[in-house]
Design a protein around this motif. Structure first.
Motif, PDB file in Angstrom:
ATOM      1  N   LEU A   1       0.779  -1.107   0.068  1.00 32.58           N
ATOM      2  CA  LEU A   1      -0.562   0.370  -0.593  1.00 32.58           C
ATOM      3  C   LEU A   1       1.103   0.799  -0.552  1.00 32.58           C
ATOM      4  O   LEU A   1       2.015   1.125   0.370  1.00 32.58           O
ATOM      5  N   PRO A   2       0.551   2.677  -0.564  1.00 34.41           N
ATOM      6  CA  PRO A   2       0.711   3.699  -0.779  1.00 34.41           C
ATOM      7  C   PRO A   2       1.149   4.295   0.795  1.00 34.41           C
ATOM      8  O   PRO A   2      -0.184   3.876   1.593  1.00 34.41           O
ATOM      9  N   GLY A   3       1.990   5.510   0.391  1.00 35.10           N
ATOM     10  CA  GLY A   3       1.759   5.738   2.363  1.00 35.10           C
ATOM     11  C   GLY A   3       0.991   6.459   2.258  1.00 35.10           C
ATOM     12  O   GLY A   3      -0.070   6.301   4.372  1.00 35.10           O
ATOM     13  N   ILE A   4      -0.716   7.167   2.064  1.00 42.61           N
ATOM     14  CA  ILE A   4      -1.694   7.586   1.720  1.00 42.61           C
ATOM     15  C   ILE A   4      -2.816   6.296   2.416  1.00 42.61           C
ATOM     16  O   ILE A   4      -3.805   6.973   2.611  1.00 42.61           O
ATOM     17  N   ILE A   5      -2.208   5.886   2.061  1.00 41.97           N
ATOM     18  CA  ILE A   5      -3.768   4.409   2.688  1.00 41.97           C
ATOM     19  C   ILE A   5      -3.006   3.890   3.981  1.00 41.97           C
ATOM     20  O   ILE A   5      -1.477   2.512   3.438  1.00 41.97           O
ATOM     21  N   SER A   6      -3.485   4.226   4.837  1.00 43.05           N
ATOM     22  CA  SER A   6      -2.663   4.165   6.070  1.00 43.05           C
ATOM     23  C   SER A   6      -3.379   4.641   7.611  1.00 43.05           C
ATOM     24  O   SER A   6      -4.336   4.229   7.597  1.00 43.05           O
ATOM     25  N   ASP A   7      -3.121   3.635   7.722  1.00 39.35           N
ATOM     26  CA  ASP A   7      -3.576   3.631   9.891  1.00 39.35           C
ATOM     27  C   ASP A   7      -3.946   5.474   9.437  1.00 39.35           C
ATOM     28  O   ASP A   7      -3.062   5.838   9.491  1.00 39.35           O
ATOM     29  N   HIS A   8      -5.147   5.436  10.823  1.00 41.88           N
ATOM     30  CA  HIS A   8      -5.714   6.747  11.038  1.00 41.88           C
ATOM     31  C   HIS A   8      -6.284   7.302   9.717  1.00 41.88           C
ATOM     32  O   HIS A   8      -6.446   8.764   9.954  1.00 41.88           O
ATOM     33  N   MET A   9      -6.131   7.057   8.535  1.00 44.06           N
ATOM     34  CA  MET A   9      -6.843   8.200   7.332  1.00 44.06           C
ATOM     35  C   MET A   9      -8.222   8.053   6.833  1.00 44.06           C
ATOM     36  O   MET A   9      -9.217   7.421   8.073  1.00 44.06           O
ATOM     37  N   LEU A  10      -8.795   8.998   6.483  1.00 47.75           N
ATOM     38  CA  LEU A  10      -9.831   9.366   6.378  1.00 47.75           C
ATOM     39  C   LEU A  10     -10.333   9.485   4.619  1.00 47.75           C
ATOM     40  O   LEU A  10      -9.592   9.802   3.435  1.00 47.75           O
ATOM     41  N   LEU A  11     -11.661   8.666   4.659  1.00 49.42           N
ATOM     42  CA  LEU A  11     -11.892   8.953   3.155  1.00 49.42           C
ATOM     43  C   LEU A  11     -12.964   9.992   3.334  1.00 49.42           C
ATOM     44  O   LEU A  11     -14.053  10.519   4.116  1.00 49.42           O
ATOM     45  N   GLN A  12     -13.652  10.405   1.215  1.00 44.83           N
ATOM     46  CA  GLN A  12     -14.172  11.121   1.264  1.00 44.83           C
ATOM     47  C   GLN A  12     -15.754  10.691   1.324  1.00 44.83           C
ATOM     48  O   GLN A  12     -16.336   9.501   1.040  1.00 44.83           O
TER      49      GLN A  12
ATOM     50  N   PRO B   1       2.063  11.364  -6.669  1.00 44.36           N
ATOM     51  CA  PRO B   1       2.003   9.797  -5.659  1.00 44.36           C
ATOM     52  C   PRO B   1       0.333  10.628  -4.928  1.00 44.36           C
ATOM     53  O   PRO B   1      -0.580   9.606  -4.521  1.00 44.36           O
ATOM     54  N   LEU B   2      -0.125  11.881  -5.257  1.00 43.45           N
ATOM     55  CA  LEU B   2      -1.465  11.503  -4.782  1.00 43.45           C
ATOM     56  C   LEU B   2      -3.277  11.518  -4.982  1.00 43.45           C
ATOM     57  O   LEU B   2      -4.076  11.640  -4.895  1.00 43.45           O
TER      58      LEU B   2
END
Length: 378
Positions: A25-36, A274-275
């Motif tokens: 997984l890339p760094g932006i898919i990680s613990d504490h993430m927030l989904l739109q 990357p985003l």
């Protein structure tokens, strides 16, 4: 001894093969993430080519098979805010992502105005101590240029707290806090900025080269490269003199050259590309001082709209909200023609077909070209 070495080599190769086969997984898919919230959400990563991957979150499941390069992505159906929950991603291995929320995701970018940290803001100690917002999540993109678009950054989501907010963008934090308090929904804030950088660094190569109006940005950099050998030699001489003096006075500044953060497209490649697969609500932009001191300020309005269109195309989420802050008058700014053209370019006649000042600015009777620090939306 030889048998032991062979056995160790076989074991290492097996581990390497397993690591390649595992879901990554890339760094932006990680613990504490927030989904739109309220729109389909893309989750993505890598695994072994042809590997089946399943993503599950809050009762929703999506499945896919990786492509020949090992890339995969799935779309989760629209979600609404609710309690934090775990997400599981299963292929040859299973990854559990903890504490995932749903709300609004905003990306903030620009130069030092956006980079300005909470610890540098007014009443910083009190602001940091009170930054206890478990439903605000922060993602800080490392400042790193790249010659070509990259797919990942070395960063992770963190929960907003006195321990995590100090170095985060003050503009993004105060914006996110206000939105969180007004809308009563969680906020995910992505900070990707670099002080002193020009707008051309944040535009993709195809968009920049494909717009003849932006040729002044390219010709400026071509001139920098032509002068680089002489400037680099002069810098080395000055550096030796400085070191020989016992490092008295400020260290000589290295000249701009290949790989510098001011090189066109390098920050788009390393800090925006990357985003672009991550689903967002919108973007905030606070930049322009660099062009205000150069002739490129005369075409800043064209560059601004190219950047907006460029990012919208890259994220592939339609005409998402894109807000920017108009530069305030500063020092002798009123006497600087380039500065005024940057101010005007943010909401000029040539861009009003696609941009408008916010209602708040109109209600306060502040025109777009007045030089006030006024947000506008494209």
């Amino acid at each position: 001894m030889r048998k032991t070495s062979v056995a160790l080599l076989i074991a290492l190769l097996a581990l390497a093969g397993q690591a390649f086969a595992d879901v990554q997984l890339p760094g932006i898919i990680s613990d504490h993430m927030l989904l739109q919230r309220d729109v389909p959400v893309r989750i993505f990563g890598k695994a072994l080519p042809g590997e089946a991957v399943t993503v599950a979150y809050r009762g929703r499941t999506a499945q896919t098979v990786t492509d020949p390069l090992g890339r995969w992505e799935v779309w989760l159906q629209p979600l609404t805010p609710g309690p934090a929950a775990e997400m599981t991603i299963t292929g040859a291995n299973t990854i559990t992502i903890a504490d995932v929320l749903v709300g609004d995701v905003w990306i903030g970018s620009g130069q030092s105005n956006m980079q300005w940290a909470v610890r540098q803001a007014d009443n910083a100690d009190a602001e940091i101590a009170s930054a206890k917002f478990p439903q605000i999540r922060l993602f800080y993109v490392p400042r790193k240029p790249a010659a070509a678009p990259v797919e990942d950054v070395d960063a992770r989501w963190v929960v907003c707290s006195p321990e995590t907010v100090a170095e985060f963008s003050a503009v993004m934090y105060y914006f996110g806090r206000q939105m969180h308090q007004d809308l009563k929904v969680p906020m995910g804030l992505i900070h990707s900025s670099w002080g002193g950088t020009p707008i051309a660094s944040w535009i993709s190569g195809p968009s920049l080269v494909g717009d003849p109006r932006l040729e002044p940005f390219l010709s400026y950099w071509q001139n920098v490269i032509l002068q680089y050998p002489v400037n680099a030699s002069r810098y080395e001489q000055n550096l030796k003199k400085w070191e020989g003096s016992g490092s008295q006075g400020p260290r000589p500044a290295a000249p701009m050259g290949p790989g510098h953060a001011h090189e066109p497209t390098t920050l788009y490649n390393g800090m925006i590309a990357p985003l672009v697969k991550y689903t967002i609500k919108g973007a905030l932009w606070y930049q322009g001082e660099t062009e205000a001191g150069r002739a490129q300020g005369d075409v800043y309005g064209d560059a601004m709209m190219t950047l907006v269109q460029d990012w919208r195309r890259a994220f592939g989420q339609g005409d998402f909200p894109f807000y920017w802050v108009q530069l305030a008058n500063y020092g002798n700014a009123a006497k600087n023609g380039h500065w005024m053209r940057v101010q005007e370019g943010r909401c000029s006649q040539r861009t009003r077909a696609r941009a408008h000042c916010t209602a708040s600015s109109r209600e306060r009777g502040v025109p777009c070209g007045s030089g006030s620090t006024t947000p506008a939306r494209a």
